[in-house]
Motif scaffolding. Structure first.
Motif, mmCIF file in Angstrom:
data_model
loop_
_atom_site.group_PDB
_atom_site.id
_atom_site.type_symbol
_atom_site.label_atom_id
_atom_site.label_comp_id
_atom_site.label_asym_id
_atom_site.label_seq_id
_atom_site.Cartn_x
_atom_site.Cartn_y
_atom_site.Cartn_z
ATOM 1 N N GLN A 1 42.570 16.699 30.880
ATOM 2 C CA GLN A 1 41.948 17.321 29.729
ATOM 3 C C GLN A 1 42.331 18.788 29.651
ATOM 4 N N THR A 2 41.983 19.420 28.539
ATOM 5 C CA THR A 2 42.268 20.836 28.325
ATOM 6 C C THR A 2 41.015 21.665 28.583
ATOM 7 N N ASP A 3 41.177 22.789 29.291
ATOM 8 C CA ASP A 3 40.088 23.727 29.526
ATOM 9 C C ASP A 3 40.447 25.083 28.934
ATOM 10 N N PHE A 4 39.424 25.828 28.517
ATOM 11 C CA PHE A 4 39.606 27.195 28.027
ATOM 12 C C PHE A 4 38.720 28.126 28.857
ATOM 13 N N ASP A 5 39.334 29.106 29.499
ATOM 14 C CA ASP A 5 38.599 30.089 30.300
ATOM 15 C C ASP A 5 38.513 31.407 29.531
ATOM 16 N N ILE A 6 37.294 31.909 29.342
ATOM 17 C CA ILE A 6 37.071 33.196 28.687
ATOM 18 C C ILE A 6 36.292 34.063 29.670
ATOM 19 N N THR A 7 36.936 35.088 30.199
ATOM 20 C CA THR A 7 36.308 35.899 31.232
ATOM 21 C C THR A 7 36.529 37.387 30.977
ATOM 22 N N GLY A 8 35.748 38.191 31.681
ATOM 23 C CA GLY A 8 35.923 39.635 31.679
ATOM 24 C C GLY A 8 36.161 40.125 33.097
ATOM 25 N N GLN A 9 36.998 41.135 33.241
ATOM 26 C CA GLN A 9 37.317 41.692 34.555
ATOM 27 C C GLN A 9 36.998 43.175 34.576
ATOM 28 N N VAL A 10 36.478 43.638 35.708
ATOM 29 C CA VAL A 10 36.233 45.069 35.903
ATOM 30 C C VAL A 10 36.753 45.456 37.278
ATOM 31 N N SER A 11 37.251 46.674 37.399
ATOM 32 C CA SER A 11 37.667 47.172 38.705
ATOM 33 C C SER A 11 37.586 48.689 38.727
ATOM 34 N N ARG A 12 37.492 49.222 39.942
ATOM 35 C CA ARG A 12 37.363 50.666 40.112
ATOM 36 C C ARG A 12 38.093 51.084 41.377
ATOM 37 N N ARG A 13 38.791 52.197 41.311
ATOM 38 C CA ARG A 13 39.470 52.770 42.469
ATOM 39 C C ARG A 13 38.636 53.920 43.039
ATOM 40 N N PHE A 14 38.610 53.994 44.370
ATOM 41 C CA PHE A 14 37.944 55.083 45.058
ATOM 42 C C PHE A 14 38.868 55.608 46.159
ATOM 43 N N ILE A 15 38.674 56.845 46.549
ATOM 44 C CA ILE A 15 39.346 57.405 47.712
ATOM 45 C C ILE A 15 38.313 57.555 48.817
ATOM 46 N N VAL A 16 38.507 56.812 49.914
ATOM 47 C CA VAL A 16 37.586 56.820 51.046
ATOM 48 C C VAL A 16 38.393 57.120 52.308
ATOM 49 N N GLY A 17 38.111 58.241 52.948
ATOM 50 C CA GLY A 17 38.851 58.603 54.145
ATOM 51 C C GLY A 17 40.329 58.786 53.891
ATOM 52 N N ASN A 18 40.665 59.363 52.741
ATOM 53 C CA ASN A 18 42.055 59.586 52.331
ATOM 54 C C ASN A 18 42.825 58.284 52.114
ATOM 55 N N ARG A 19 42.109 57.181 51.963
ATOM 56 C CA ARG A 19 42.732 55.889 51.694
ATOM 57 C C ARG A 19 42.145 55.288 50.423
ATOM 58 N N LEU A 20 42.942 54.416 49.781
ATOM 59 C CA LEU A 20 42.534 53.821 48.511
ATOM 60 C C LEU A 20 41.639 52.610 48.740
ATOM 61 N N LEU A 21 40.505 52.578 48.050
ATOM 62 C CA LEU A 21 39.590 51.443 48.054
ATOM 63 C C LEU A 21 39.501 50.889 46.641
ATOM 64 N N ARG A 22 39.763 49.595 46.492
ATOM 65 C CA ARG A 22 39.650 48.927 45.189
ATOM 66 C C ARG A 22 38.493 47.934 45.235
ATOM 67 N N VAL A 23 37.668 47.974 44.211
ATOM 68 C CA VAL A 23 36.559 47.032 44.066
ATOM 69 C C VAL A 23 36.674 46.388 42.692
ATOM 70 N N GLY A 24 36.579 45.069 42.630
ATOM 71 C CA GLY A 24 36.740 44.391 41.346
ATOM 72 C C GLY A 24 35.957 43.098 41.276
ATOM 73 N N ALA A 25 35.772 42.617 40.049
ATOM 74 C CA ALA A 25 35.050 41.363 39.832
ATOM 75 C C ALA A 25 35.478 40.744 38.512
ATOM 76 N N GLU A 26 35.293 39.439 38.423
ATOM 77 C CA GLU A 26 35.595 38.687 37.197
ATOM 78 C C GLU A 26 34.519 37.633 36.994
ATOM 79 N N ALA A 27 34.100 37.410 35.756
ATOM 80 C CA ALA A 27 33.096 36.394 35.456
ATOM 81 C C ALA A 27 33.263 35.938 34.015
ATOM 82 N N GLY A 28 32.893 34.677 33.772
ATOM 83 C CA GLY A 28 32.998 34.153 32.415
ATOM 84 C C GLY A 28 32.674 32.681 32.362
ATOM 85 N N ILE A 29 33.110 32.040 31.289
ATOM 86 C CA ILE A 29 32.786 30.637 31.045
ATOM 87 C C ILE A 29 34.064 29.824 30.927
ATOM 88 N N ARG A 30 34.000 28.595 31.427
ATOM 89 C CA ARG A 30 35.084 27.623 31.267
ATOM 90 C C ARG A 30 34.598 26.535 30.320
#
Length: 338
Positions: A171-200
């Motif tokens: 069968q055919t599925d349709f996924d509609i989602t939203g994504q968010v992410s944010r970059r941070f500098i922690v201890g002179n290193r890059l930290l990425r945090v992200g998430a995705e959620a939606g409906i299938r």
């Protein structure tokens, strides 16, 4: 009850083979115009446990019956390509190839070949697009739309489709989602945090099941699903980053034609479904098919061998679920930016 267990096992293909693991690098960040990325991922699942119809973690009941030990294995290679149309608009396609086996093992530890079916085939292709809505101060918001095209089902897959499968290959599925992410500098290193959620959104399959009493083809209309994932990724060294990844699916119950299922460690036979040519007055143990549910969590590592080539390795552990294989899933991959 070969079909019921195999159907749960085939679900691994949908969740992991069609998953876009390149988002480990940047959850909501799209490719710049003219840039592309090609990824090849290998996923391995080998387990003797599953989450049954009721959500209990139980042993796999093989095709040879409850007196044998059951084991399910999948080896999946997934090819993913994405291309930046503009700095905000990106298109992508994912094609998975799966080699699966459902083994019956006797008391001597020997696999019983006649009761250990296997199959190798291309699974469902996914294609879609992402559009970046917000990019400000290292914060990104992106809309994503995917289509799962129905695969050309083999004879085994057709036998497993519909009510023997919490999800459906044809069968055919349709996924509609939203994504968010944010970059941070922690201890002179890059930290990425992200998430995705939606409906299938899940379409009906007209030939999804076979009437147990008349042998006629019946449609199946599975419930829609809430899908989500998240990640935390930290650049431990200049070329090495470590992360934590979580994935989840929540599907509601839905009506299906009559069939039998197995529950518990002893493989107790139960009935489910109210559609089809049931005898007058017959009442099944469960009126609706319980939808698939899964939450998996695990570490992942990325090693940049060059400025454009990255290797990825990780393991995801199943925390909870229903109609889903238990155990863990090993992931290995390589991605190249062009």
């Amino acid at each position: 009850m070969k079909k019921q267990v195999l159907s749960i096992f085939l679900f691994v293909i949908i969740v992991f083979a069609s998953g876009n693991f390149r988002t480990v690098f940047a959850q909501a960040e799209t490719l710049s115009k003219g840039r592309s990325i090609f990824s090849v991922f290998y996923t391995r699942s080998d387990t003797e446990t599953r989450f049954d119809f009721l959500g209990e973690r139980v042993r796999v009941i093989p095709a040879a019956g409850p007196d044998f030990r059951g084991s399910t294995r999948s080896d999946i290679i997934s090819f993913d390509y994405a291309y930046g149309i503009t700095d905000r608009l990106e298109i992508h396609v994912t094609v998975p190839y799966a080699d699966i086996e459902f083994a019956s093992i006797d008391r001597n530890g020997t696999k019983v070949k006649e009761f250990s079916p296997s199959e190798a085939a291309i699974s469902n292709t996914r294609f879609g697009l992402r559009y970046n809505l917000v990019r400000k101060d290292n914060f990104f918001v992106t809309a994503k739309f995917d289509v799962k095209a129905p695969a050309s089902s083999s004879e085994l897959q057709r036998g497993l489709s519909g009510t023997t499968l919490p999800i459906d290959e044809g069968q055919t599925d349709f996924d509609i989602t939203g994504q968010v992410s944010r970059r941070f500098i922690v201890g002179n290193r890059l930290l990425r945090v992200g998430a995705e959620a939606g409906i299938r959104l899940r379409r009906e399959q007209s030939d999804g099941a076979t009437d147990a009493f008349t042998n006629e083809t019946l449609p199946v209309d599975p419930a829609n699903e809430f899908i989500y994932n998240f990640q935390v990724n930290y650049s431990l060294l200049r070329r090495l980053s470590l992360g934590l990844v979580g994935n989840g699916i929540e599907q509601g119950d839905f009506r299906v034609p009559f069939r039998t299922i197995r529950v518990g460690n002893d493989g107790e036979v139960k009935t489910v479904g109210t559609q089809g040519s049931l005898p007058p007055g017959f009442k099944p143990d469960f009126e609706k098919q319980s939808g698939r549910r899964i939450f998996s969590l695990g570490p992942i590592a990325n090693l940049s061998v060059t400025a454009k080539t990255t290797f990825t390795a990780g393991v995801l552990f199943t925390v909870s679920g229903r109609n889903f294989p238990a155990g863990q899933y090993l992931v290995f991959g390589v991605s190249r930016v062009f």
